[in-house]
Write a protein that holds these residues in place. Structure first.
Motif, PDB file in Angstrom:
ATOM      1  N   UNK A   1       0.818  -1.218   0.082  1.00  0.00           N
ATOM      2  CA  UNK A   1      -0.073   0.082  -0.023  1.00  0.00           C
ATOM      3  C   UNK A   1       0.830   1.374   0.189  1.00  0.00           C
ATOM      4  N   UNK A   2       1.817   1.198   0.701  1.00  0.00           N
ATOM      5  CA  UNK A   2       2.784   2.595   0.927  1.00  0.00           C
ATOM      6  C   UNK A   2       3.600   2.739  -0.158  1.00  0.00           C
ATOM      7  N   UNK A   3       3.901   1.522  -1.134  1.00  0.00           N
ATOM      8  CA  UNK A   3       4.579   1.797  -2.098  1.00  0.00           C
ATOM      9  C   UNK A   3       3.696   2.358  -3.370  1.00  0.00           C
ATOM     10  N   UNK A   4       2.382   2.089  -2.946  1.00  0.00           N
ATOM     11  CA  UNK A   4       1.381   2.831  -4.148  1.00  0.00           C
ATOM     12  C   UNK A   4       1.258   4.271  -3.836  1.00  0.00           C
ATOM     13  N   UNK A   5       1.861   4.790  -2.870  1.00  0.00           N
ATOM     14  CA  UNK A   5       1.826   6.339  -2.306  1.00  0.00           C
ATOM     15  C   UNK A   5       3.319   7.073  -2.582  1.00  0.00           C
ATOM     16  N   UNK A   6       3.916   6.582  -3.653  1.00  0.00           N
ATOM     17  CA  UNK A   6       5.200   7.251  -3.910  1.00  0.00           C
ATOM     18  C   UNK A   6       5.208   8.342  -4.368  1.00  0.00           C
ATOM     19  N   UNK A   7       6.328   9.319  -4.421  1.00  0.00           N
ATOM     20  CA  UNK A   7       6.546  10.182  -5.454  1.00  0.00           C
ATOM     21  C   UNK A   7       7.896  10.134  -5.857  1.00  0.00           C
ATOM     22  N   UNK A   8       8.172  10.574  -6.928  1.00  0.00           N
ATOM     23  CA  UNK A   8       9.819  10.335  -7.297  1.00  0.00           C
ATOM     24  C   UNK A   8      10.165  11.487  -7.921  1.00  0.00           C
ATOM     25  N   UNK A   9      11.557  11.874  -7.651  1.00  0.00           N
ATOM     26  CA  UNK A   9      12.043  13.226  -7.968  1.00  0.00           C
ATOM     27  C   UNK A   9      13.524  12.813  -8.311  1.00  0.00           C
ATOM     28  N   UNK A  10      14.089  13.391  -9.208  1.00  0.00           N
ATOM     29  CA  UNK A  10      15.607  12.978  -9.401  1.00  0.00           C
ATOM     30  C   UNK A  10      15.803  11.464  -9.625  1.00  0.00           C
ATOM     31  N   UNK A  11      16.634  11.063  -8.580  1.00  0.00           N
ATOM     32  CA  UNK A  11      16.767   9.488  -8.274  1.00  0.00           C
ATOM     33  C   UNK A  11      16.321   9.085  -7.163  1.00  0.00           C
ATOM     34  N   UNK A  12      15.388   9.665  -6.544  1.00  0.00           N
ATOM     35  CA  UNK A  12      14.836   9.082  -5.191  1.00  0.00           C
ATOM     36  C   UNK A  12      13.545   8.922  -5.049  1.00  0.00           C
ATOM     37  N   UNK A  13      13.029   8.341  -4.326  1.00  0.00           N
ATOM     38  CA  UNK A  13      11.393   8.194  -4.035  1.00  0.00           C
ATOM     39  C   UNK A  13      11.066   8.137  -2.641  1.00  0.00           C
ATOM     40  N   UNK A  14       9.919   8.608  -2.254  1.00  0.00           N
ATOM     41  CA  UNK A  14       9.435   8.961  -0.912  1.00  0.00           C
ATOM     42  C   UNK A  14       7.966   8.732  -1.119  1.00  0.00           C
ATOM     43  N   UNK A  15       7.448   8.444   0.259  1.00  0.00           N
ATOM     44  CA  UNK A  15       6.147   8.458   0.681  1.00  0.00           C
ATOM     45  C   UNK A  15       5.191   9.674   0.840  1.00  0.00           C
ATOM     46  N   UNK A  16       4.056   9.918  -0.227  1.00  0.00           N
ATOM     47  CA  UNK A  16       3.591  11.051  -0.193  1.00  0.00           C
ATOM     48  C   UNK A  16       2.058  11.235   0.078  1.00  0.00           C
ATOM     49  N   UNK A  17       1.516  12.075   0.630  1.00  0.00           N
ATOM     50  CA  UNK A  17       0.281  12.103   0.934  1.00  0.00           C
ATOM     51  C   UNK A  17      -0.274  13.744   1.045  1.00  0.00           C
ATOM     52  N   UNK A  18      -1.319  14.091   0.115  1.00  0.00           N
ATOM     53  CA  UNK A  18      -1.734  15.595   0.434  1.00  0.00           C
ATOM     54  C   UNK A  18      -0.779  16.679  -0.095  1.00  0.00           C
ATOM     55  N   UNK A  19       0.134  16.100  -0.791  1.00  0.00           N
ATOM     56  CA  UNK A  19       1.055  17.472  -1.537  1.00  0.00           C
ATOM     57  C   UNK A  19       2.460  17.242  -0.818  1.00  0.00           C
ATOM     58  N   UNK A  20       2.383  16.381   0.230  1.00  0.00           N
ATOM     59  CA  UNK A  20       3.643  16.530   1.051  1.00  0.00           C
ATOM     60  C   UNK A  20       4.120  15.145   1.280  1.00  0.00           C
ATOM     61  N   UNK A  21       5.492  14.994   1.081  1.00  0.00           N
ATOM     62  CA  UNK A  21       6.248  13.741   1.605  1.00  0.00           C
ATOM     63  C   UNK A  21       6.945  14.114   3.024  1.00  0.00           C
TER      64      UNK A  21
END
Length: 589
Positions: A107-127
């Motif tokens: 479930x968490x991996x379905x909430x990722x945002x990516x930028x450059x070479x990294x990924x982060x868990x995102x929710x509501x416009x913030x990671x």
């Protein structure tokens, strides 16, 4: 001796000792627990997560037992924390923990945002950095326990986000603004920094060639001064930082430096005072309404256990904590006992509208949240080895090293001398014969030594830790110091009883005072015989000093101004010393 005079002599003892016992040094009740008890409670907590996971992998957020209402909102940081606790349970050999953890990760991996070479868990416009950090910690724990490379790519991508959010100083930005594609400026979280530290230390363990240890070390250095830098008061009881310190020293193989070791000792004191305070709560009567309030939430008690459990592990490798290992174990056992005692059993859950949401949970005023089970589960897993270790919790564990330093012993003796207040003694004894005053001083020192010897056994019998005893003694010494400073000087006390004044007024009320008695047995229980002997010697010295200089067999009148200055000076030392002792108790283990 007239009854009125006896009452006047007894009243300070009854009042001060009664108030100290009834308000400050309350019994610290720790339900007994074994390693088997902790394991059974952890199994029940895992069962809670198995029963209350939605089809998409997310868990129930909150359950109100009184209203029988279920809150199913999403929370990425706590979701990630649960996956960590379940992977910890799997690593500890608890069946049924791996599959729900993997579903939570999906479930968490379905909430990722990516930028450059990294990924982060995102929710509501913030990671939030904390969500990604806990996911990194979870996946690293899984990797170490299973040797399964399934999530290796995601783990590296997530780790690079943590490195990107770490500033050159070691501070960790709290959130990434997805829309603006930058960290939110000047925003730091109370716990995200410690979470990132722990996560990167774990990642450095499973991927030692990735360079993660350097970033973790930078954060670890920053944490030692984080509260001052970020202007946080009271100091942060950061269980995630404790996890990171233990992981760094034990698994990454980087011994703690002096600042980090001192930080670990501060954390041990902070967690310990929270345990002592919590164990004094009864949940009813004046204790509930006035003195201690309601029990802490399950997540709060769990985080204390996680911090202490990590520091207990660290104490095997860090010299600074080695002397406190037994006391840390004792506090950790207390947390485990309270967690086992407060967990809802199957029979208790049957009375709830949703028994599956109540069983295995920890409630606060009929509310339980997902993180109550998360932190409590992790704390029980960390406590289990301490509970199993034979002889780890010897009774009466001190809150400091066994041997008090010479300077500390001298300072404690000076506080005792000031607490007796020789100028005050001088006025009280009046024209008592010198022989009686000298004999009384010797007897007073001997009595104080006997009181000091009883310190440890008495505190244990009263279910009071040495650190709590220091708090009570320090507060009373400071309070009596204030009274000595502001009260009009006493007139000479008439001699009574045997010994031509030896008993009254030399022994009491002049030399033997409730504040000094509390000080004697508290410092001996905490710091050992050197401290207690110093207090006893100071009491005897106070009587002798009150006789000097002598002239014609009577105590001569000091100059009025000099006498008042000496009395105030002694009172000031007692006030400062009492506060110091109380603070030492607060920060003790």
């Amino acid at each position: 001796m007239p009854a009125r005079r006896l009452a006047a002599l007894a009243a300070p003892w009854i009042l001060l000792l009664g108030v100290t016992r009834g308000v400050v040094t309350l019994p610290e009740r720790c339900p007994p627990a074994t390693a088997d008890h902790a394991r059974a409670a952890a199994v029940e907590a895992v069962g809670w997560f198995e029963r209350n996971q939605r089809a998409d992998g997310h868990w129930v957020y909150r359950y109100d037992r009184d209203a029988d209402e279920v809150d199913r909102q999403d929370h990425v940081v706590r979701q990630a924390g649960i996956t960590l606790s379940l992977y910890q349970a799997h690593a500890a050999g608890i069946a049924g923990a791996l599959e729900p953890a993997d579903e939570g990760v999906d479930w968490l991996l379905g909430e990722l945002v990516r930028h450059d070479d990294w990924a982060a868990v995102e929710r509501g416009g913030l990671a939030p950095t904390g969500g990604t950090a806990l996911l990194v910690a979870a996946l690293s724990t899984r990797r170490a326990a299973t040797d399964d490379p399934r999530f290796d790519t995601e783990l590296e991508d997530l780790g690079r986000f943590l490195a990107a959010m770490t500033e050159p100083s070691g501070a960790v930005a709290a959130n990434w603004d997805v829309g603006r594609e930058r960290p939110v400026p000047a925003q730091y979280s109370k716990y995200f920094t410690g979470e990132a530290y722990f996560a990167l230390a774990l990642l450095a363990t499973v991927d030692p060639g990735g360079g993660w240890d350097a970033t973790a070390a930078r954060i670890g250095d920053y944490l030692t001064d984080r509260d001052d830098t970020e202007d946080r008061f009271p100091p942060t009881t950061d269980h995630w930082a404790a996890y990171g310190l233990a992981q760094t020293a034990l698994e990454v193989g980087q011994p703690l430096d002096a600042d980090q070791s001192a930080y670990a000792e501060r954390l041990a004191g902070l967690f310990s005072v929270e345990v002592r305070f919590e164990s004094q709560r009864t949940g009813h009567g004046l204790n509930y309404s006035v003195l201690r309030g309601p029990n802490v939430v399950g997540a709060g008690l769990g985080t204390i256990g996680e911090g202490l459990g990590s520091l207990w592990r660290l104490s095997a490798a860090d010299h600074g904590l080695a002397g406190d290992r037994g006391a840390i174990s004792e506090r950790l056992r207390c947390v485990a006992g309270m967690l086992v005692d407060r967990q809802v059993t199957a029979s208790e859950a049957a009375e709830s509208g949703h028994p599956g949401l109540a069983r295995g949970a920890w409630f606060y005023k009929d509310l339980t949240q997902m993180d109550d089970q998360q932190h409590s589960l992790s704390a029980l897993l960390l406590a289990e080895p301490a509970l199993a270790e034979e002889g780890a919790a010897a009774g009466g564990a001190r809150s400091s090293d066994d041997d008090v330093s010479a300077w500390r012993a001298v300072w404690l003796a000076a506080i005792a001398l000031a607490a007796v207040n020789p100028p005050r003694v001088r006025r009280l004894v009046g024209r008592v014969p010198v022989e009686a005053a000298v004999a009384g001083s010797i007897v007073a020192g001997a009595v104080t030594a006997l009181v000091a010897a009883a310190g440890g056994p008495l505190l244990r019998a009263l279910d009071v830790s040495p650190a709590t005893g220091l708090i009570g003694a320090g507060l009373v010494v400071a309070l009596v110091g204030v009274v000595d400073a502001v009260r009009r000087p006493s007139e000479p006390f008439p001699a009574a009883g045997p010994g031509h004044g030896l008993l009254v007024p030399v022994l009491t009320p002049a030399l033997l005072r409730p504040s000094v008695a509390l000080l004697a047995f508290a410092v001996t229980a905490d710091a050992g015989w050197a401290a207690g002997a110093g207090v006893a010697a100071a009491v005897a010295a106070a009587g002798v000093l009150a006789l000097l200089p002598s002239s014609g067999g009577d105590r001569p009148a000091w100059g009025a101004a000099l006498g008042e200055a000496a009395r105030w000076g002694a009172a000031a030392v007692a006030i400062v010393g009492g506060i110091d002792i109380a603070v030492h108790g607060v920060m003790g283990v």
